[in-house]
Scaffold this active site. Structure first.
Site, mmCIF file in Angstrom:
data_model
loop_
_atom_site.group_PDB
_atom_site.id
_atom_site.type_symbol
_atom_site.label_atom_id
_atom_site.label_comp_id
_atom_site.label_asym_id
_atom_site.label_seq_id
_atom_site.Cartn_x
_atom_site.Cartn_y
_atom_site.Cartn_z
ATOM 1 N N ASP A 28 -1.252 -7.310 1.107
ATOM 2 C CA ASP A 28 -2.611 -6.309 1.323
ATOM 3 C C ASP A 28 -3.423 -5.900 2.083
ATOM 4 O O ASP A 28 -2.949 -5.909 3.534
ATOM 5 C CB ASP A 28 -2.817 -5.793 -0.028
ATOM 6 C CG ASP A 28 -3.301 -4.615 -0.674
ATOM 7 O OD1 ASP A 28 -2.880 -3.563 0.090
ATOM 8 O OD2 ASP A 28 -4.731 -4.323 -1.276
ATOM 9 N N ASP A 85 4.368 -12.047 -2.443
ATOM 10 C CA ASP A 85 5.257 -10.762 -3.217
ATOM 11 C C ASP A 85 5.269 -9.880 -2.469
ATOM 12 O O ASP A 85 5.754 -8.641 -1.877
ATOM 13 C CB ASP A 85 4.645 -10.661 -4.769
ATOM 14 C CG ASP A 85 3.527 -10.737 -4.845
ATOM 15 O OD1 ASP A 85 2.027 -10.783 -4.056
ATOM 16 O OD2 ASP A 85 2.283 -10.683 -5.832
ATOM 17 N N LYS A 123 1.744 -14.946 -10.238
ATOM 18 C CA LYS A 123 2.568 -15.268 -10.604
ATOM 19 C C LYS A 123 3.624 -13.840 -10.230
ATOM 20 O O LYS A 123 4.633 -13.953 -10.529
ATOM 21 C CB LYS A 123 2.805 -14.549 -11.870
ATOM 22 C CG LYS A 123 2.160 -15.302 -13.251
ATOM 23 C CD LYS A 123 0.998 -14.722 -14.321
ATOM 24 C CE LYS A 123 0.274 -15.361 -14.818
ATOM 25 N NZ LYS A 123 -0.352 -14.366 -15.740
ATOM 26 N N LYS A 154 1.828 -3.715 3.546
ATOM 27 C CA LYS A 154 1.523 -2.536 3.249
ATOM 28 C C LYS A 154 0.519 -2.493 4.859
ATOM 29 O O LYS A 154 -0.887 -2.702 4.554
ATOM 30 C CB LYS A 154 0.102 -2.457 2.271
ATOM 31 C CG LYS A 154 1.369 -2.016 0.904
ATOM 32 C CD LYS A 154 0.104 -1.665 0.054
ATOM 33 C CE LYS A 154 0.224 -1.839 -2.077
ATOM 34 N NZ LYS A 154 -0.393 -1.486 -2.784
HETATM 35 P P1 5GP Z 1 -4.788 -9.485 -0.434
HETATM 36 O O1 5GP Z 1 -5.208 -10.488 -0.609
HETATM 37 O O2 5GP Z 1 -3.314 -9.226 0.539
HETATM 38 O O3 5GP Z 1 -5.586 -7.679 -0.594
HETATM 39 O O4 5GP Z 1 -4.222 -9.146 -2.017
HETATM 40 C C1 5GP Z 1 -2.891 -9.096 -2.209
HETATM 41 C C2 5GP Z 1 -2.521 -9.746 -3.935
HETATM 42 O O5 5GP Z 1 -2.858 -8.520 -4.389
HETATM 43 C C3 5GP Z 1 -1.148 -9.842 -4.274
HETATM 44 O O6 5GP Z 1 -0.601 -11.517 -4.301
HETATM 45 C C4 5GP Z 1 -1.386 -8.573 -5.191
HETATM 46 O O7 5GP Z 1 -1.617 -9.864 -6.488
HETATM 47 C C5 5GP Z 1 -2.111 -7.822 -4.988
HETATM 48 N N1 5GP Z 1 -1.940 -6.996 -4.911
HETATM 49 C C6 5GP Z 1 -1.525 -5.944 -3.119
HETATM 50 N N2 5GP Z 1 -1.520 -5.086 -3.872
HETATM 51 C C7 5GP Z 1 -0.824 -4.657 -4.798
HETATM 52 C C8 5GP Z 1 0.719 -3.737 -5.775
HETATM 53 O O8 5GP Z 1 0.422 -2.520 -4.969
HETATM 54 N N3 5GP Z 1 1.155 -3.806 -6.823
HETATM 55 C C9 5GP Z 1 0.444 -5.592 -6.994
HETATM 56 N N4 5GP Z 1 1.071 -5.383 -8.682
HETATM 57 N N5 5GP Z 1 -0.277 -6.121 -7.483
HETATM 58 C C10 5GP Z 1 -0.756 -5.995 -5.764
#
Ligand code: 5GP
Length: 178
Positions: A103, A100, A43, A131
């Site tokens: 990470d 959004d 979302k 990040k």
């Molecule tokens: P990844 O697979 O890149 O580790 O994770 C991505 C997802 O983790 C993003 O789409 C988001 O939903 C969540 N996420 C990662 N970091 C943050 C953060 O600092 N704040 C929030 N609210 N969600 C995050």
């Protein structure tokens, strides 16, 4: 709103608006005369996508996907489940995935593989936030809003326990009492 969870403001609302305008102009230039479908990842990307598409001067369609990543609350595992798939085919289309935040990159890596397998003409990524210190896979991210440090952030679509998405800025989650 319970303000105790809202910590340091990393990106003020005016900076978000200015950057979204710039990204909209850049995407408009790049997709001039080409067909474009933007895919929002639910979302968290909803606010970003809604603002970004209003800045486009080229025609565009939108569609949405919802995915959930297995893993702990703060660490994704890369094993992703599709909760909601696209409504229509992207075969032969120019796709921009709107995220959004990137990470570890594992969710996006899965999405890229999944969408490329559907034979689109092209796939690019537009992420509001990344990040870099947390990245575990190297991915081509064409459009980036802001690089941020390794902090858990809320606001402008990003939640903590489904709340704070409606903050106009991006702030660090104050985790002293959460
Ligand atoms: P990844 O697979 O890149 O580790 O994770 C991505 C997802 O983790 C993003 O789409 C988001 O939903 C969540 N996420 C990662 N970091 C943050 C953060 O600092 N704040 C929030 N609210 N969600 C995050």
């Amino acid at each position: 709103m319970d303000d105790s969870a809202i910590g340091e403001i990393l990106v003020p609302a005016e900076d978000l608006q200015r950057r979204v305008r710039e990204l909209g102009a850049e995407i408009s230039r790049d997709y001039e005369g080409r067909d474009l479908i933007m895919i929002g990842v639910l979302k968290g990307a909803v606010l970003f996508l809604a603002d970004l598409m209003r800045e486009l001067t080229v025609p565009c369609e939108i569609d949405f996907m919802a995915v959930s990543s297995y893993g702990s609350e703060t660490d994704s595992s890369g094993v992703v489940r599709i909760l909601k798939d696209l409504d229509s085919s992207i075969e032969g289309r120019n796709v921009v995935i709107v995220e959004d935040i990137i990470d570890s990159g594992l969710t996006l890596q899965y999405l890229l593989r999944n969408l490329r397998a559907r034979n689109p003409a092209s796939v690019e990524v537009c992420a509001l936030l990344t990040k870099p210190d947390r990245r575990r896979v190297d991915l081509p991210i064409r459009y980036v809003g802001f690089e941020i440090p390794n902090r858990y952030v809320i606001g402008y679509g990003l939640d903590y326990a489904q709340r704070y998405r409606n903050l106009g800025c991006v702030a660090v989650l104050n985790d002293s009492d959460h």
